[in-house]
Scaffold this active site. Sequence first.
Site, short mmCIF file in Angstrom:
data_model
loop_
_atom_site.label_atom_id
_atom_site.label_comp_id
_atom_site.label_asym_id
_atom_site.label_seq_id
_atom_site.Cartn_x
_atom_site.Cartn_y
_atom_site.Cartn_z
N CYS A 1 0.68 -1.18 0.16
CA CYS A 1 -0.08 -0.06 -0.15
C CYS A 1 0.95 1.26 0.02
O CYS A 1 0.44 2.52 0.06
CB CYS A 1 -1.05 0.14 1.15
SG CYS A 1 -2.28 -1.45 1.32
N LYS B 1 -9.88 8.08 2.73
CA LYS B 1 -9.54 7.32 2.36
C LYS B 1 -10.82 6.78 2.59
O LYS B 1 -12.34 5.85 2.63
CB LYS B 1 -8.77 5.95 3.07
CG LYS B 1 -7.56 5.89 2.44
CD LYS B 1 -6.67 5.00 3.00
CE LYS B 1 -5.40 4.44 2.58
NZ LYS B 1 -4.59 5.57 3.12
N HIS C 1 -1.74 8.35 6.20
CA HIS C 1 -1.77 7.16 5.86
C HIS C 1 -3.82 6.70 6.04
O HIS C 1 -4.63 6.23 5.17
CB HIS C 1 -1.27 5.92 6.40
CG HIS C 1 -1.23 5.00 5.14
ND1 HIS C 1 -1.44 3.61 3.72
CD2 HIS C 1 -1.30 3.26 5.97
CE1 HIS C 1 -1.49 3.20 3.38
NE2 HIS C 1 -1.84 3.10 5.20
N GLU D 1 0.04 5.88 14.18
CA GLU D 1 -0.23 6.57 12.97
C GLU D 1 0.05 8.31 13.39
O GLU D 1 0.41 9.47 13.94
CB GLU D 1 -0.61 6.99 11.42
CG GLU D 1 -0.28 7.82 10.77
CD GLU D 1 -0.68 7.75 9.40
OE1 GLU D 1 -0.34 8.57 8.40
OE2 GLU D 1 -2.29 7.22 9.38
N PHE E 1 1.51 -2.99 4.18
CA PHE E 1 1.93 -4.60 4.46
C PHE E 1 3.39 -4.81 4.36
O PHE E 1 4.11 -4.45 3.03
CB PHE E 1 1.13 -6.03 3.36
CG PHE E 1 -0.14 -6.19 4.16
CD1 PHE E 1 -0.71 -5.35 5.38
CD2 PHE E 1 -1.13 -7.20 4.24
CE1 PHE E 1 -2.12 -5.28 5.99
CE2 PHE E 1 -2.13 -7.14 4.53
CZ PHE E 1 -2.61 -6.42 5.29
N HIS F 1 -9.59 2.47 0.50
CA HIS F 1 -8.46 1.67 0.53
C HIS F 1 -7.90 2.09 -0.92
O HIS F 1 -8.25 0.79 -1.01
CB HIS F 1 -7.77 1.32 2.01
CG HIS F 1 -6.34 1.47 1.78
ND1 HIS F 1 -5.83 1.44 0.69
CD2 HIS F 1 -5.76 0.72 2.52
CE1 HIS F 1 -3.98 1.57 1.30
NE2 HIS F 1 -4.15 0.74 1.71
#
Length: 408
Positions: free
Chosen positions: A167, A330, A301, A312, A396, A335
Amino acid sequence: MTHPRTDTEVVVTGLGMVTPAGCDRESTWSAIRAGRTSAAPDPALAGLPITLSCRVPDLVGDRPILHGAGSAYLDPVARFALAAVAEALEHAGLGPQSWDGGRVAVVVGSGLGGLTTQDTALASLAEGGAGSVSPYFHPGYLINMAGAQIALRLHITGPGLTVSTACASGATAIGVARDLLAAGSCDLALACGAEAGISRLTVAGFTQLGALSPRGSRPFDTDRDGFVIGEGAAALVLERADHAAARGVRPLARLLGYGASTDAFHVVAPHPRGEGAQTAILCALTDAGVMPRQVDHVNAHGTSTPDNDRIEAAVLGRLFPHRPPVTSSKGVTGHSLGAAGAIEAALTVLAIRDGVIPPTAGTEHITPTIDADADIVTRTERPVPVRTALTNSFGFGGHNAVLVLAAP
């Protein structure tokens, strides 16, 4: 990863987007500013535990770049990438007639490649045997083929790279393109993130990980319970500042810094203290020559997953005690996996252009600890002069990529 400081100034001169919020730059931006979610039940996911997705509306077929030999067999990921690149080039006033193709680079970030082509081929193989598999399988499925199609259709013979950092892929592509420009390997670069990964298998896998929400994305909200899978693409035209000046073009933004790191902690979970994310942010700031207090805005993110948002926000609280306004897109787009970093970088450029921070769609009640760490913009957009902004992308495998963008 730190980068040696360079005197080469890189600027953004064109943007293109294909997202669930709209098939072009300004319609996407309008939906983002309005906080209008694109999540909807997806008939293709019927019967699965999670059926929400954020799909790109049908692409208009009159874009010349989407026509020509083999176009009928393009995977959606390539179609998204080509459409975004075409809009970005039009925005920048560039095209094959105006450049030396050997001095143009193409860098594409994607996490999954041509999944629709793969699904079609697997169904053909199961039903009709090996002879029924299309000869267009590999040209559609391989992860480098979106970039290859861009180069082929635009007569680009300079460096061509595809990067895959889950991502974070879209942001990584922009950083790598910046580095090619700084190294003198090209005069301009097309940096793109693209993904068309909404499939039953992908959704089933994310469901088994507990990553998806059945209700909708709500980044940083007390009731967040996962993300909604999305798709799309964004492209940025990057040039050396002197190259843009020679064309008489005023940049949209400057790309000041890029930082990357790897958590080396877990295959899917972020480091519990966000050490890799913090390292990437600090590397990007150092690369840009920017102090934390100079950051006016952070495009987070912000996946709407419990751990990612908490971690985060804690990193942002440690590094930015002056609390610059934070948003996550998002809640509108879902996403979009490997495309997310490029889409969010493009949105950050537009925030700089218009001096406005969009709301975090879907978010109503911010978790108190998150609220203490970060100023999350919710409900309505916030007018803020943005001189310097940060955009975060984490993937990931522990991949982290951070970009610093600034007003021209």
